[in-house]
Design an enzyme around this catalytic site. Sequence first.
Site, PDB file in Angstrom:
ATOM      1  N   ILE A  23      13.729 -34.177  13.063  1.00  0.00           N
ATOM      2  CA  ILE A  23      14.232 -34.994  14.169  1.00  0.00           C
ATOM      3  C   ILE A  23      13.260 -34.963  15.344  1.00  0.00           C
ATOM      4  CG2 ILE A  23      16.056 -35.106  15.934  1.00  0.00           C
ATOM      5  CD1 ILE A  23      17.993 -34.158  13.650  1.00  0.00           C
ATOM      6  N   GLU A  57      12.268  -0.385  -1.297  1.00  0.00           N
ATOM      7  CA  GLU A  57      11.017   0.156  -1.811  1.00  0.00           C
ATOM      8  C   GLU A  57      10.261  -0.914  -2.576  1.00  0.00           C
ATOM      9  OE1 GLU A  57      12.798   4.641  -2.735  1.00  0.00           O
ATOM     10  OE2 GLU A  57      11.657   3.555  -4.262  1.00  0.00           O
ATOM     11  N   THR A 115      18.557 -11.150  -1.553  1.00  0.00           N
ATOM     12  CA  THR A 115      18.114 -12.542  -1.577  1.00  0.00           C
ATOM     13  C   THR A 115      19.239 -13.478  -2.022  1.00  0.00           C
ATOM     14  OG1 THR A 115      17.400 -12.414  -3.880  1.00  0.00           O
ATOM     15  CG2 THR A 115      15.783 -11.783  -2.186  1.00  0.00           C
ATOM     16  N   ALA A 174      11.555  -2.202  -6.069  1.00  0.00           N
ATOM     17  CA  ALA A 174      12.997  -1.982  -6.197  1.00  0.00           C
ATOM     18  C   ALA A 174      13.790  -2.864  -5.258  1.00  0.00           C
ATOM     19  CB  ALA A 174      13.341  -0.519  -5.933  1.00  0.00           C
ATOM     20  N   PHE A 181      17.848   2.093   8.474  1.00  0.00           N
ATOM     21  CA  PHE A 181      18.359   2.135   7.105  1.00  0.00           C
ATOM     22  C   PHE A 181      17.166   2.077   6.166  1.00  0.00           C
ATOM     23  CE2 PHE A 181      20.271  -0.186   3.427  1.00  0.00           C
ATOM     24  CZ  PHE A 181      21.432   0.531   3.230  1.00  0.00           C
ATOM     25  N   GLU A 238      19.175 -15.337  -4.532  1.00  0.00           N
ATOM     26  CA  GLU A 238      19.320 -15.208  -5.976  1.00  0.00           C
ATOM     27  C   GLU A 238      20.224 -14.030  -6.347  1.00  0.00           C
ATOM     28  OE1 GLU A 238      16.383 -17.828  -4.898  1.00  0.00           O
ATOM     29  OE2 GLU A 238      16.362 -15.693  -4.381  1.00  0.00           O
ATOM     30  N   ILE A 289      11.052  -1.533   6.813  1.00  0.00           N
ATOM     31  CA  ILE A 289      12.173  -0.846   7.455  1.00  0.00           C
ATOM     32  C   ILE A 289      12.301  -1.298   8.909  1.00  0.00           C
ATOM     33  CG2 ILE A 289      13.198   1.379   8.009  1.00  0.00           C
ATOM     34  CD1 ILE A 289      12.903   0.654   4.974  1.00  0.00           C
ATOM     35  N   GLU A 333      19.013  -8.123   3.166  1.00  0.00           N
ATOM     36  CA  GLU A 333      20.380  -7.819   2.746  1.00  0.00           C
ATOM     37  C   GLU A 333      20.704  -8.474   1.398  1.00  0.00           C
ATOM     38  OE1 GLU A 333      19.652  -6.635   5.396  1.00  0.00           O
ATOM     39  OE2 GLU A 333      21.237  -6.471   6.891  1.00  0.00           O
TER      40      GLU A 333
END
Length: 400
Positions: free
Chosen positions: A348, A136, A376, A139, A132, A378, A166, A374
């Site tokens: 732990i 970029e 962030t 972007a 996929f 935010e 990618i 996929e």
Amino acid sequence: MTAIVTSDPTIQLDDDDFRDILAHTRGFVRNVVVPREQEIDETDTVPAEIRTAAKDMGLFGFAIPQEWGGLGMNLIQDVELAMELGYTTLALRSMFGTNNGIAGQVLVNYGTDEQKARWLEDIASGDVVASFALTETGAGSNPVGLRTKAVRDGDDWVLTGEKRFITNALIANLFLVFARTRPADGDGLGVAVFLVPSDAPGVQVGSKDRKMGHAGSTTATVHLDAVRVPSSALVGGREDVGYRAALASLARSRVHVAALAVGHAQRALDESVTYAATATQHGSVIGDFQLVQAMIADQQTGVMAGRALVRDAARAWVEQTDRRVAPSVAKVFCTEMAGKVADLAVQIHGGSGYMREVAVERIYRDVRLLRLYEGTSEIQRLIIGGGLVKQARNTAVGQR
């Protein structure tokens, strides 16, 4: 295990078959992959025999419809499988994640009949690895900000641009490349998606990225230098399919990633409980210390809440009651939760949890990426908040 394959698109994977697949996958993960995690981490490679076994089990096509040779899992089944796959190194799932998820689903939902016939059976079998190619520099994963261009030249399209981070780029046979065909206008955003074979002239894949974690999973930069593809490579046969395809595939994948996070958090919890029950300090088992018990309690609470949330989000997707807000809710909660559980696991374990040969050290590094790809955390919060406000505004307008 042999993949269940049928040519009848109306046949769905029934509960008995799914339980069998889930049990085989759990055995494969825990008995075959887990013992080799350290090897995968040190060599940055998934052994060929593990890849072959995954292909034979049908894992490269678990979410591809049976019509095209896949197992045909819906998202409710998908997340149960993902929680099992998430129990081990995330490099395992990355091998076939793009085939089933963000790349494969674009073709399943938006491809023409000819495009599906050409590619999906090979994708489902694992003979073709699909990547996929959206992200970029500057972007991120936002299709609106794409700089890669596609220009029509006669009956062909010519693509020029660069894609970053990618997954599976170095082993991909097919890239699903998102590119801008025109500036946004009243007819749409001008974002299309193209099927680009990795051996097409002008496609160049950079060297393997050096990452903090996810050893064994490869990402790289993909350069497109005047890559020429025929008009038949335009997914769906229309220019404005790209934006919708990207958003839908990413939203579905967010539920899957949330389930992976739950599986990884479960592993961190199990490692913590086992260590706490056996390790001693000053002659006492550390699991008897109340502060250690409190950390384990917080881990268990997070894992159980995440598992319930993932299942709810998957059901909402399948029932088509929420395909926007719920995926983002599941992803932001479960990936943030997994980070906290992994951090507590290292705490732990104490000093030993900081050592490379200890599972929780690798989990701590690996789980960090889940909050980035996929979309962030935010971005997920913006989708959730904006989505709820939009719903309320639409409701108010409808009541006037």
